[in-house]
Scaffold this motif. Structure first.
Motif, PDB file in Angstrom:
ATOM      1  N   ALA B  19     -35.944  -3.725  32.253  1.00 43.78           N
ATOM      2  CA  ALA B  19     -35.679  -2.171  32.253  1.00 43.78           C
ATOM      3  C   ALA B  19     -34.494  -1.800  32.066  1.00 43.78           C
ATOM      4  N   LEU B  20     -34.040  -0.694  31.411  1.00 41.93           N
ATOM      5  CA  LEU B  20     -32.565  -0.371  31.275  1.00 41.93           C
ATOM      6  C   LEU B  20     -32.098   0.982  32.005  1.00 41.93           C
ATOM      7  N   SER B  21     -31.026   1.067  32.483  1.00 40.03           N
ATOM      8  CA  SER B  21     -30.678   2.056  33.212  1.00 40.03           C
ATOM      9  C   SER B  21     -29.997   2.969  32.044  1.00 40.03           C
ATOM     10  N   ASP B  22     -29.450   4.189  32.442  1.00 39.21           N
ATOM     11  CA  ASP B  22     -28.914   4.997  31.542  1.00 39.21           C
ATOM     12  C   ASP B  22     -27.665   4.414  31.050  1.00 39.21           C
ATOM     13  N   ALA B  23     -26.854   4.017  31.785  1.00 43.85           N
ATOM     14  CA  ALA B  23     -25.455   3.297  31.451  1.00 43.85           C
ATOM     15  C   ALA B  23     -25.758   2.058  30.233  1.00 43.85           C
ATOM     16  N   ASP B  24     -26.903   1.321  30.565  1.00 40.74           N
ATOM     17  CA  ASP B  24     -27.250   0.126  29.572  1.00 40.74           C
ATOM     18  C   ASP B  24     -27.863   0.638  28.104  1.00 40.74           C
ATOM     19  N   VAL B  53     -41.189   2.199  30.970  1.00 37.94           N
ATOM     20  CA  VAL B  53     -40.963   3.615  30.733  1.00 37.94           C
ATOM     21  C   VAL B  53     -39.978   4.094  29.564  1.00 37.94           C
ATOM     22  N   MET B  54     -40.354   5.136  28.985  1.00 39.64           N
ATOM     23  CA  MET B  54     -39.608   5.888  28.139  1.00 39.64           C
ATOM     24  C   MET B  54     -39.315   7.250  28.364  1.00 39.64           C
ATOM     25  N   ASP B  55     -38.251   7.693  29.345  1.00 35.76           N
ATOM     26  CA  ASP B  55     -38.345   8.965  29.597  1.00 35.76           C
ATOM     27  C   ASP B  55     -37.610   9.742  28.801  1.00 35.76           C
ATOM     28  N   SER B  56     -37.174  11.079  28.998  1.00 40.69           N
ATOM     29  CA  SER B  56     -36.528  11.939  28.145  1.00 40.69           C
ATOM     30  C   SER B  56     -35.056  11.219  27.737  1.00 40.69           C
ATOM     31  N   PHE B  57     -34.360  10.765  28.760  1.00 42.82           N
ATOM     32  CA  PHE B  57     -33.044  10.083  28.393  1.00 42.82           C
ATOM     33  C   PHE B  57     -33.103   9.130  27.487  1.00 42.82           C
ATOM     34  N   ARG B  60     -34.154  10.198  24.013  1.00 49.43           N
ATOM     35  CA  ARG B  60     -32.876  10.756  23.337  1.00 49.43           C
ATOM     36  C   ARG B  60     -32.006   9.980  22.753  1.00 49.43           C
TER      37      ARG B  60
END
Lengths: 157, 128
Positions: B19-24, B53-57, B60
């Motif tokens: 899993a990746l955070s936004d910063a990753d 999970v592939m959310d909007s962020f 994008r």
């Protein structure tokens, strides 16, 4: 249904977390949301809890994604807030309730936000309208200058 | 969690492991955009098989990666989107329009090979 939920954008006291009295809550987890890694923690915890209810793998993904969107809204607009995940039961049916609460700027025009495609920030603007589509039930209350509370539920099929 | 970026001939392969955070995700974007120039890569494959999970962020950022890499003169293909993730993305209206996708790594390499063969032919035709 609680009266406070019937009016979108109704002015209500948002400072105290409310317990949901319409359902029996048999498990609860509260995650403070402040950074982008908290978003990951919240959605993973949600997947874990919903797995215990025997959710289908697609419903697990829908729920985890909805939690991700709600938690991101907190980080993006309110900076800080919390997500409370509850395993609930109503009339023998089990589900998960996701409550996202913050004391951020609030939303002036909820209807417009829920129409989708609308966003004041840089994301694809699918946050709240997207969550509504992914979950079975969706309630929101918000007051400008006081904060926002969203509750979304998903039931085991 | 940092995403390893491997060089495989003319291509770069970013294989997401967890899993990746936004910063990753932003770090991955910047790493790929920089490396594609430094290593003069012709194509980039981003393998998202491990993402649950592939959310909007995330969507994008992957779209941004593909468009930025294209502006740098290379092609990007996203591979390994899982069935449940694809279902959720469609529910959200996140279609990754304009970004090539393939089933898996093999499909991604085949896509890039075809793409570079086609641009090679074009260059040859222009040369005559």
């Amino acid at each position: 249904m609680d009266a406070e939920y019937n009016q979108i954008g109704a002015s209500t006291e948002l400072a105290q977390p409310s317990s949901d009295r319409r359902y029996r809550v048999f498990e609860e987890a509260r995650i403070t949301i402040e950074t982008d890694t908290d978003i990951v923690v919240a959605r993973q915890r949600g997947r874990e809890l919903a797995t215990r209810l025997g959710f289908s793998s697609s419903d697990l993904t829908l729920t985890a994604t909805a939690i991700s969107e709600l938690a991101r809204n907190i980080v993006q607009y309110a900076k800080r807030g919390e997500v409370t995940l509850r395993l609930i039961e109503r009339n023998g049916r089990e589900g998960i309730a996701v409550e996202a609460r913050d004391q951020g700027p609030g939303i002036a025009d909820i209807r417009r936000v829920l129409e989708g495609g609308y966003s004041t920030s840089r994301s694809l603007g699918l946050g709240l309208s997207g969550v509504k589509r992914l979950m079975d039930e969706f309630e929101i209350e918000s007051k400008v200058g006081q904060g926002t509370k969203v509750v979304a539920r998903k039931w085991r099929k | 969690m940092e995403v390893p970026i491997l060089k495989q001939g003319p291509y770069l392969i970013a294989s997401i492991q967890s899993a990746l955070s936004d910063a990753d995700l932003v770090e991955l974007r910047d790493g790929l955009v920089e490396k594609v120039g430094r290593l003069r890569s012709k194509g980039v494959i981003v393998d998202v098989t491990a993402l649950d999970v592939m959310d909007s962020f995330a969507t994008r950022t992957l779209r941004d990666i593909a468009f930025m890499i294209r502006l740098r003169g290379a092609e990007t293909v996203i591979v390994g989107i899982q069935p449940d993730v694809a279902f959720t993305m469609v529910q959200l209206g996140l279609t990754l329009e304009g970004v090539p996708t393939a089933l898996d790594l093999e499909g991604g390499i085949a896509y890039l090979n075809k793409k570079s063969a086609a641009s090679g032919r074009e260059a040859k035709a222009r040369g005559r």
